[in-house]
Structure formats: structure tokens, C-alpha cells
Design a protein around this motif. Structure first.
Motif, mmCIF file in Angstrom:
data_model
loop_
_atom_site.group_PDB
_atom_site.id
_atom_site.type_symbol
_atom_site.label_atom_id
_atom_site.label_comp_id
_atom_site.label_asym_id
_atom_site.label_seq_id
_atom_site.Cartn_x
_atom_site.Cartn_y
_atom_site.Cartn_z
ATOM 1 N N ARG A 75 0.844 -1.209 0.000
ATOM 2 C CA ARG A 75 0.000 0.000 0.000
ATOM 3 C C ARG A 75 0.875 1.254 0.000
ATOM 4 O O ARG A 75 0.608 2.217 -0.706
ATOM 5 N N CYS A 78 2.343 2.417 -3.338
ATOM 6 C CA CYS A 78 1.429 2.907 -4.385
ATOM 7 C C CYS A 78 0.946 4.306 -4.054
ATOM 8 O O CYS A 78 0.478 4.560 -2.946
ATOM 9 N N ALA A 79 0.998 5.202 -5.059
ATOM 10 C CA ALA A 79 0.528 6.573 -4.850
ATOM 11 C C ALA A 79 -0.996 6.669 -5.014
ATOM 12 O O ALA A 79 -1.638 7.565 -4.460
ATOM 13 N N GLU A 80 -1.607 5.737 -5.761
ATOM 14 C CA GLU A 80 -3.038 5.821 -6.076
ATOM 15 C C GLU A 80 -3.876 5.750 -4.800
ATOM 16 O O GLU A 80 -3.483 5.145 -3.811
ATOM 17 N N GLU A 81 -5.079 6.338 -4.911
ATOM 18 C CA GLU A 81 -5.955 6.353 -3.731
ATOM 19 C C GLU A 81 -6.404 4.931 -3.369
ATOM 20 O O GLU A 81 -6.416 4.542 -2.212
ATOM 21 N N ARG A 82 -6.776 4.174 -4.391
ATOM 22 C CA ARG A 82 -7.223 2.782 -4.126
ATOM 23 C C ARG A 82 -6.593 1.878 -5.194
ATOM 24 O O ARG A 82 -7.221 1.534 -6.195
ATOM 25 N N GLY A 103 -6.725 -0.795 2.244
ATOM 26 C CA GLY A 103 -7.265 0.225 1.334
ATOM 27 C C GLY A 103 -7.032 -0.062 -0.137
ATOM 28 O O GLY A 103 -7.175 0.834 -0.983
ATOM 29 N N CYS A 104 -6.672 -1.297 -0.475
ATOM 30 C CA CYS A 104 -6.471 -1.647 -1.891
ATOM 31 C C CYS A 104 -7.730 -2.306 -2.445
ATOM 32 O O CYS A 104 -8.532 -2.866 -1.698
ATOM 33 N N CYS A 105 -7.864 -2.255 -3.767
ATOM 34 C CA CYS A 105 -8.878 -3.066 -4.432
ATOM 35 C C CYS A 105 -8.151 -4.357 -4.800
ATOM 36 O O CYS A 105 -7.258 -4.341 -5.652
ATOM 37 N N ASP A 147 -1.920 -2.077 -10.476
ATOM 38 C CA ASP A 147 -0.795 -1.286 -9.958
ATOM 39 C C ASP A 147 0.269 -2.202 -9.378
ATOM 40 O O ASP A 147 1.456 -1.912 -9.444
#
Ligand code: TMP
Length: 391
Positions: A75, A78-82, A103-105, A147
Motif C-alpha cells: 500500500r 502505491c501513490a493511487e488512492e485505491r 485500502g487496496c482493491c 498497480d
């Protein structure tokens, strides 16, 4: 190098199945050109990872904690929100659950139907089947590119590395990471853990062999991290070639592997002698205890124990029972040597004089759970890194 005819490591069986038990030659080899250590013959993965496959990640509380930490690390990377994270070989969903909580998909790919059902029962998403270029394409079409693609103790199970790599390239975002961890060849040689060699481990990877296998597909090894799991593992981080600078750890490990001769034949000639010496020492010890009338049992019917027992021809005369916490293994016999498996509660209710610790990689956790065994006068026997009765 040959370990002789072997049954399938996880094919725990009942009396009725003995007549139809299957064997194959367990013969690993090293490629001196690319440093890849692999089995020369492997039963088809569809025969290994199918309905009835008994291993569950959640059987070790320490491994659950390990995967929670891995999820947090992914997590953070990774810069992404989800971020979309795809896990290859999701087993019972232990890592998927931790990724979701972080908080990952998270989407798992899992071929064993009971495992896929267990993942769904946890409310997590799973694609049932083997990961390959076709599955990867289908996930990318349905969910977009990942990602992160992650796998723990799974990449070493996949014989067609090039199809795997094609799948990774198809599914991974341009800036994405492919992260996997597997038992490490350097540790196997160091501690003489020849029990890492069994049908499911078609490869025992090193940084040298991982870099060589994936660079052909435009994937570069950009980081490596040593881990204590499974008796010594390495975590590999790969990305599209040239996308990120490689961490200094990569060159350090590669240099170390060159210095230790990980691609050299003589290294494996010494390893073979060490395996034979370890097998003979364990057999001598067990025969001596048997002749003295001492009762010896085993603890943890691991996949790895199939190699130790069959290579050493150790059956129920020398080891009367093996305790294991996995319900699907209890009441069954071990592959090839047919030692009965009982629950840890049965073991503790009538403990033997000595117990061989087959899950030496889970020693700390098992010593804690089975404290009453040595307290009651029982003694543990280990065989990695050396054969000895523990004080
Ligand atoms: P592994 O070495 O492939 O992780 O397999 C571990 C095996 O050990 C699995 O069959 C479950 C068993 N086990 C126990 O019986 N008790 C324990 O406390 C632990 C951690 C594992």
C-alpha cells in the motif's frame, strides 16, 4: 541429482488410495548459464493444485502477521488512492483480506475450488483458475491494469515462466510493480534444507535466475529483500525495464550469488553430498532410538516432509504418527511412507519420547503452542541445519 521416486508432496491419502498412489522421479538440476535451479520432471500443476489441496495460509498465525505487513508495504509503495492489486495463488484469502483492509482493491487468482470458495465466503473477489497470459488478459479487460501484481510462495510453482511473464506484462500498469517472494536458493544451500525440493517447487529461485528469466520479457529486478519466512526466502520487486532505478540491494545480492558460486556445478556436487549426509544422520538417529525402544513421532505433516521421509525411507516403524493442525490432513496417511496423521490434541494427550519437527520453518510458533511437550519430558529432533536432539 536424484531424490528417487517420489509421491506427490500434498497427496495425503487413505488406505483405500494406496494401490493407486502415483510416483514420479524427483530430479532437480542447475543451469550453469542462467543459474536456474529447477526440477527436470514435474507432475502437471492441474494434478497438484486441485480439489482437496490441503494447505491453508491461515494455519500459521505468524504467516498471517507476515502478510499483514506485506499488505501495508505494498500500500505504501502505491501513490493511487485505491490501487488495484492482483494476487496470484491467493489460497484462503489471507493476503487479499489484509490488502483490502489496507485500502487496496484486491483480486485473487486461485485454482483450488475450495480455496476460491473460502475467499468468496470472506466477501473477497477471486478469479477461479490458474494465472496465465489468458487469465491476465481477462482481468485487464474487466478491471483495467494492476498497480501491483503480488504472489507469495507461488511463482516457484509455475512451470511455464514465459507464459507467466507474458501475463504479467499484459496485466501490469506501465508504472506497476510485480512483487513476489519464494524460498531462496542461497538459504537452501546454506542450511542444507533439501526438503524445499518437491513437486510444487518446480524452481528454487535466486536473484540471478529471476533477473535472467524476466529480463527477456522487459521486466527488470529493481529490489530484493531477504525474509526469514519458509526457512529463508527472498522478496523480488520487478518493474518494466528502465522505469525505476534498481536499488543497491540488487547488485549486492547478485555479487554475493556470484561469489558463492550459485550457478556453478561444484556447488551442487557439495550440496548433494550434504543432502546424503543429512539423510543418513537422521536415519541413523531414528534407528538408534527405535532399537532403544523409544517412541518417536513427527510434528507437522508439511509438504517438505514428503521429501525427507521418502528420500530417507522413513516409515511408521521409525515414526509412528505425525501431528498436524490441518483438519484435511488428520486421519490420512503421509504420501509414500503412509505414516498416520493425528491432531496436535491427540499428540499432546499421549506424547511420544521424541518428536521430529518437520515444520522447522515454524519452529518458534510450534515451540510456543506445544510447550507442554518438552515440559512433560519430550524432546524435539531437528534436521535443519543439522540433525540433533534439542535440549
Ligand atoms: P508449510 O511448512 O508448508 O507452511 O506447512 C506447515 C504445516 O505445518 C501445515 O500442514 C500446518 C502445520 N502446522 C501445524 O501443525 N501446527 C502449527 O502450529 C503450524 C504453524 C503449522
Amino acid at each position: 541429482m536424484s531424490f528417487g521416486p517420489m509421491p506427490l508432496a500434498n497427496a495425503f491419502l487413505s488406505e483405500a488410495d494406496i494401490a493407486s498412489e502415483e510416483f514420479y522421479p524427483l530430479e532437480p538440476a542447475i543451469c550453469e548459464r542462467c543459474g536456474t535451479f529447477q526440477l527436470t520432471t514435474q507432475p502437471a500443476p492441474s494434478r497438484l493444485f486441485r480439489s482437496g489441496y490441503p494447505f491453508r495460509t491461515g494455519s500459521s498465525t505468524r504467516m498471517v502477521a507476515h502478510f499483514t505487513a506485506l499488505a501495508a508495504e505494498l500500500r505504501r509503495r502505491c501513490a493511487e488512492e485505491r490501487p488495484l492489486v492482483v494476487e496470484i495463488g491467493a489460497n484462503d484469502g489471507t493476503l487479499l483480506a489484509a490488502l483490502t483492509a489496507a485500502g487496496c482493491c484486491a483480486i485473487g487468482v486461485e485454482p483450488v475450488n475450495e480455496c476460491a470458495a473460502a475467499i468468496r465466503a470472506r466477501g473477497l473477489e477471486v478469479v477461479e483458475g490458474f494465472f496465465n497470459a489468458a487469465t491476465a488478459g481477462a482481468i485487464a479487460a474487466a478491471h483495467g491494469c494492476a498497480d501491483v501484481i503480488v504472489a507469495a510462495n507461488v511463482i516457484c510453482h509455475i512451470p511455464d515462466v514465459h507464459d507467466l511473464a507474458a501475463g504479467i506484462c499484459r496485466l501490469l500498469e506501465d508504472a506497476g510493480l510485480f512483487v513476489f517472494e519464494d524460498p531462496y536458493l542461497g538459504d537452501m544451500l546454506e542450511v542444507g534444507s533439501y526438503d524445499q525440493i518437491y513437486d510444487e517447487h518446480v524452481f528454487v529461485w535466486s536473484a540471478t535466475s529471476v533477473a535472467a528469466a524476466f529480463q527477456r520479457h522487459g521486466l527488470e529486478l529493481i529490489d530484493v529483500q531477504p525474509l526469514r519466512t519458509h526457512g529463508g526466502s527472498l522478496r523480488y520487486v520487478l518493474a518494466r525495464t528502465g522505469r525505476y532505478p534498481a536499488a543497491p540491494s540488487v547488485e549486492e545480492v547478485l555479487a554475493h550469488e556470484r561469489a558463492r558460486g550459485l550457478s556453478r556445478r561444484d556447488t551442487y556436487e557439495r550440496f548433494r553430498s550434504a543432502c546424503e549426509a543429512s539423510r543418513d544422520a537422521l536415519s541413523t538417529l531414528l534407528h538408534r532410538l527405535h532399537d532403544q525402544g523409544r517412541r518417536v513421532e513427527g510434528y507437522a505433516a508439511t509438504s517438505k516432509s514428503t521429501t525427507v521421509l521418502n528420500y530417507g525411507r522413513i516409515g511408521p516403524t521409525l515414526i509412528q504418527r505425525i501431528a498436524d493442525s490441518t483438519p484435511a490432513k488428520q486421519g490420512k496417511l503421509t504420501p509414500g511412507m503412509h505414516i498416520p496423521i493425528v491432531s496436535p490434541e491427540h499428540f499432546m494427550a499421549d506424547p511420544p519420547d521424541f518428536a521430529v519437527l518437520f515444520a522447522w520453518n515454524h519452529a518458534a510458533e510450534i515451540f510456543e503452542k506445544a510447550r507442554a511437550f518438552p515440559e512433560g519430558g519430550g524432546r524435539w529432533i531437528r534436521f535443519v541445519p543439522d540433525v540433533r536432539i534439542l535440549d
